[in-house]
Design an enzyme around this catalytic site. Structure first.
Site, PDB file in Angstrom:
ATOM      1  N   ARG A 132       0.764  -2.811  -3.303  1.00 21.96           N
ATOM      2  CA  ARG A 132      -0.430  -3.013  -2.470  1.00 21.96           C
ATOM      3  C   ARG A 132      -1.632  -3.228  -3.385  1.00 21.96           C
ATOM      4  O   ARG A 132      -1.983  -2.341  -4.154  1.00 21.96           O
ATOM      5  CB  ARG A 132      -0.641  -1.787  -1.568  1.00 21.96           C
ATOM      6  CG  ARG A 132      -1.919  -1.836  -0.762  1.00 21.96           C
ATOM      7  CD  ARG A 132      -2.049  -0.664   0.211  1.00 21.96           C
ATOM      8  NE  ARG A 132      -3.327  -0.768   0.886  1.00 21.96           N
ATOM      9  CZ  ARG A 132      -4.370   0.044   0.692  1.00 21.96           C
ATOM     10  NH1 ARG A 132      -4.278   1.078  -0.132  1.00 21.96           N
ATOM     11  NH2 ARG A 132      -5.501  -0.156   1.327  1.00 21.96           N
ATOM     12  N   ASN A 159      -4.123   6.315   4.855  1.00 25.29           N
ATOM     13  CA  ASN A 159      -4.376   6.927   3.550  1.00 25.29           C
ATOM     14  C   ASN A 159      -4.617   8.408   3.792  1.00 25.29           C
ATOM     15  O   ASN A 159      -5.522   8.771   4.547  1.00 25.29           O
ATOM     16  CB  ASN A 159      -5.615   6.312   2.887  1.00 25.29           C
ATOM     17  CG  ASN A 159      -5.415   4.842   2.557  1.00 25.29           C
ATOM     18  OD1 ASN A 159      -4.303   4.320   2.652  1.00 25.29           O
ATOM     19  ND2 ASN A 159      -6.488   4.181   2.161  1.00 25.29           N
ATOM     20  N   TYR A 167      -5.219  12.221   2.144  1.00 27.06           N
ATOM     21  CA  TYR A 167      -5.513  13.082   0.989  1.00 27.06           C
ATOM     22  C   TYR A 167      -5.727  14.546   1.350  1.00 27.06           C
ATOM     23  O   TYR A 167      -5.435  15.417   0.542  1.00 27.06           O
ATOM     24  CB  TYR A 167      -6.740  12.554   0.232  1.00 27.06           C
ATOM     25  CG  TYR A 167      -6.455  11.231  -0.456  1.00 27.06           C
ATOM     26  CD1 TYR A 167      -5.780  11.193  -1.674  1.00 27.06           C
ATOM     27  CD2 TYR A 167      -6.823  10.017   0.129  1.00 27.06           C
ATOM     28  CE1 TYR A 167      -5.501   9.988  -2.298  1.00 27.06           C
ATOM     29  CE2 TYR A 167      -6.535   8.811  -0.494  1.00 27.06           C
ATOM     30  CZ  TYR A 167      -5.877   8.799  -1.701  1.00 27.06           C
ATOM     31  OH  TYR A 167      -5.584   7.606  -2.315  1.00 27.06           O
ATOM     32  N   GLU A 203     -10.047   1.466   4.828  1.00 29.71           N
ATOM     33  CA  GLU A 203     -10.932   2.593   5.133  1.00 29.71           C
ATOM     34  C   GLU A 203     -12.333   2.180   5.583  1.00 29.71           C
ATOM     35  O   GLU A 203     -13.328   2.453   4.899  1.00 29.71           O
ATOM     36  CB  GLU A 203     -11.041   3.527   3.919  1.00 29.71           C
ATOM     37  CG  GLU A 203      -9.709   4.049   3.423  1.00 29.71           C
ATOM     38  CD  GLU A 203      -9.846   5.130   2.353  1.00 29.71           C
ATOM     39  OE1 GLU A 203     -10.963   5.340   1.853  1.00 29.71           O
ATOM     40  OE2 GLU A 203      -8.830   5.780   2.037  1.00 29.71           O
ATOM     41  N   GLU A 207      -1.756   5.046   1.039  1.00 29.26           N
ATOM     42  CA  GLU A 207      -2.272   5.756  -0.144  1.00 29.26           C
ATOM     43  C   GLU A 207      -1.984   7.238   0.016  1.00 29.26           C
ATOM     44  O   GLU A 207      -2.183   7.806   1.096  1.00 29.26           O
ATOM     45  CB  GLU A 207      -3.799   5.624  -0.290  1.00 29.26           C
ATOM     46  CG  GLU A 207      -4.283   4.307  -0.804  1.00 29.26           C
ATOM     47  CD  GLU A 207      -5.811   4.275  -0.955  1.00 29.26           C
ATOM     48  OE1 GLU A 207      -6.439   5.324  -1.196  1.00 29.26           O
ATOM     49  OE2 GLU A 207      -6.361   3.170  -0.810  1.00 29.26           O
ATOM     50  N   HIS A 262     -11.318  -4.244   0.078  1.00 25.87           N
ATOM     51  CA  HIS A 262     -11.338  -2.864  -0.413  1.00 25.87           C
ATOM     52  C   HIS A 262     -12.710  -2.665  -1.091  1.00 25.87           C
ATOM     53  O   HIS A 262     -12.794  -2.419  -2.284  1.00 25.87           O
ATOM     54  CB  HIS A 262     -10.162  -2.610  -1.352  1.00 25.87           C
ATOM     55  CG  HIS A 262      -9.821  -1.158  -1.552  1.00 25.87           C
ATOM     56  ND1 HIS A 262      -8.531  -0.667  -1.415  1.00 25.87           N
ATOM     57  CD2 HIS A 262     -10.575  -0.087  -1.890  1.00 25.87           C
ATOM     58  CE1 HIS A 262      -8.526   0.638  -1.677  1.00 25.87           C
ATOM     59  NE2 HIS A 262      -9.744   1.014  -1.976  1.00 25.87           N
TER      60      HIS A 262
HETATM   61  C1  FCB Z   1      -9.427   6.288  -1.215  1.00 22.08           C
HETATM   62  C2  FCB Z   1      -9.703   4.875  -1.690  1.00 22.08           C
HETATM   63  C3  FCB Z   1      -9.083   4.557  -3.015  1.00 22.08           C
HETATM   64  C4  FCB Z   1      -9.156   5.704  -3.984  1.00 22.08           C
HETATM   65  C5  FCB Z   1      -8.678   6.983  -3.349  1.00 22.08           C
HETATM   66  C6  FCB Z   1      -8.690   8.183  -4.261  1.00 22.08           C
HETATM   67  O1  FCB Z   1     -10.414   6.667  -0.315  1.00 22.08           O
HETATM   68  O2  FCB Z   1      -9.218   3.954  -0.733  1.00 22.08           O
HETATM   69  O3  FCB Z   1      -9.698   3.391  -3.499  1.00 22.08           O
HETATM   70  O4  FCB Z   1     -10.408   5.810  -4.515  1.00 22.08           O
HETATM   71  O5  FCB Z   1      -9.444   7.274  -2.211  1.00 22.08           O
END
Ligand code: FCB
Length: 448
Positions: free
Chosen positions: A75, A291, A293, A164, A353, A119
């Site tokens: 990607r 994505n 985290y 995002e 992600e 992006h």
């Molecule tokens: C996300 C982004 C990516 C990277 C990660 C850690 O929000 O899409 O570019 O910075 O965080």
């Protein structure tokens, strides 16, 4: 061994500004991130993406590395100002040639290209015309998307419109921590609306052009939960959830913006919407990228900002914090996947992600033993597997990131790569986690 379903797709992700460098080569125009990072004190340590990982000149080496690790898909994002230096109008043939070659080389290596159109690196010229705050941005984007579909559509079958949009709008225009560095909450909602409209128009262009392949969008989704059972906490949670996730999920999949949130923010903050916009935004997509985290709990806070909320990260025991000061909460990934599947859509989902920055210490050969990153990946893949067992239509996973790279406002300090980049020599060295990932791909699973 925890086995994934046959055909589960294994990949890694990057983004143009974070890795390419070559910021003004071969006719490329300036982007808002070039502009922003060249201003003093915007970025930690004064870092810029001028050279980054120099992927622009090293893409063959990088693809060879991908192949050696057995990646099935990659990607990447396309830098709009490389293609259209001033955002609209004349096409820069050298910019197109770069992505043309990248795609050809990926295909030769047996790697499926997964292209993201945006992006975050908007052409600076378009920013000077208002950027995403200008409603015309939706058409600028659709025109650019069409250029890319025409050029690569015969070979790229896996397209994402935006990465995002929450971050572009709320962090770029609401908080100003990211380019273009504007702090105005009402602009956050307006730009979010224009980004979504841009997405919808690009999907329309893709369908109208009859291009083969699939198109979707990538959202950053955290798992949110109320801090307690009180009505005050429940409603604070609802506001925050709707602002961060509902705004996007509901408009994309239900064709409406969250009513409670819109009443709460009132007419001064609400975006201007024209009739037909929500139909455009909710045009069916073929997949969605998530994505993931972190997770948050939300409490009512009478002294909080517009949301009147106190938002705190949730941590699972034993992990500590990552280099981003982020807590680690793998269970949140299962929860958010189930949430999307139960409430919004059954289309294929991809984790586009997921990954972590930890303080890597290389040995004298540049090799990094990174058990923390490896454990992070294993724990999140286990969480993803639980979602599949619960019936979620999850079809693939992309590690963030393939390479250490420019982490936006934090510059090069946090390292997210499964491959180390020595920023002095630009030498790439796969970390321990990269070899674990290679094994995982080979086995379509891993020992728990
Ligand atoms: C996300 C982004 C990516 C990277 C990660 C850690 O929000 O899409 O570019 O910075 O965080």
């Amino acid at each position: 061994m925890l086995k994934f379903p046959d055909g589960f797709l294994w990949g890694a992700a990057t983004a143009s500004y974070q890795i390419e460098g070559a910021w003004k080569e071969d006719g490329k125009g300036e982007s808002i991130w070039d502009h922003f990072s060249h201003q003093p004190y915007r970025i930690q340590n004064g870092d810029t993406g001028d050279t980054a990982c120099d992927h622009y000149h090293r893409s063959s080496e990088d693809i060879a590395l991908m192949k050696s690790l057995g990646l099935q898909t990659y990607r990447f994002s396309i830098a709009w100002p490389r293609i259209l230096p001033v955002g609209t109008g004349p096409i820069n043939p050298k910019g197109l040639a770069f992505y043309d070659q990248l795609v050809d080389h990926l295909l030769e290596a047996g790697i499926i290209p997964c292209a993201t159109l945006y992006h975050w690196d908007l052409p600076q010229t378009l920013q000077e015309r208002g950027g995403w705050a200008n409603r015309e941005s939706a058409d600028w984007f659709a025109d650019y998307a069409r250029v890319m579909f025409d050029q690569l559509g015969d070979r790229v079958k896996f397209w994402s419109t935006l990465n995002e949009p929450f971050v572009s709008s709320f962090i770029g225009y609401g908080e100003g921590r990211h380019a273009p560095g504007i702090a105005d909450t009402s602009m956050a909602y307006q730009t979010a609306h224009h980004l979504l409209l841009a997405h919808g128009k690009a999907v329309q262009a893709f369908r109208d052009g009859g291009y083969p392949g699939r198109i979707g969008i990538v959202l950053n989704l955290s798992h949110y939960t109320p801090a307690g059972p009180s009505e005050a906490d429940q409603l604070a949670y609802q506001r925050v959830y709707e602002q961060n996730a509902g705004l996007f999920l509901s408009s994309l999949f239900k064709g409406s913006y969250p009513e409670y949130l819109f009443n709460w923010i009132g007419s001064t903050q609400q975006p201007k919407i024209q009739s037909g916009d929500l139909e455009t935004i909710s045009a069916p997509v073929d997949f969605m990228g998530i994505n993931y985290y972190m997770s948050f709990k939300v409490a009512y806070n009478p002294l909080g900002d517009l949301m009147r909320a106190h938002v705190e990260q949730i941590s699972s025991p034993g992990w500590g914090q990552t280099d981003m000061d982020w807590e680690v909460h793998p269970e949140g990934l299962t929860a958010i996947l189930r949430h999307v599947s139960d409430n919004y859509t059954k289309i294929p989902l991809y984790i586009t992600e997921n990954g972590s920055a930890f303080p890597d210490v290389p040995d004298e050969n540049g090799f990094v033993k990174d058990p923390a990153r490896l454990n992070y990946l294993r724990a999140h893949l286990t969480a993803a597997h639980r979602a599949i067992e619960a019936g979620v239509n999850l079809k693939g996973y992309f590690v963030w990131s393939f390479l250490d790279n420019f982490e936006w406002a934090l510059g090069y300090a946090p390292r997210f790569g499964i491959i180390r980049v020595d920023y002095k020599t630009l030498k790439r060295t796969p970390k321990q986690s990269a070899y674990w990932y290679q094994q995982t791909i080979q086995n379509n699973g891993f020992d728990e």
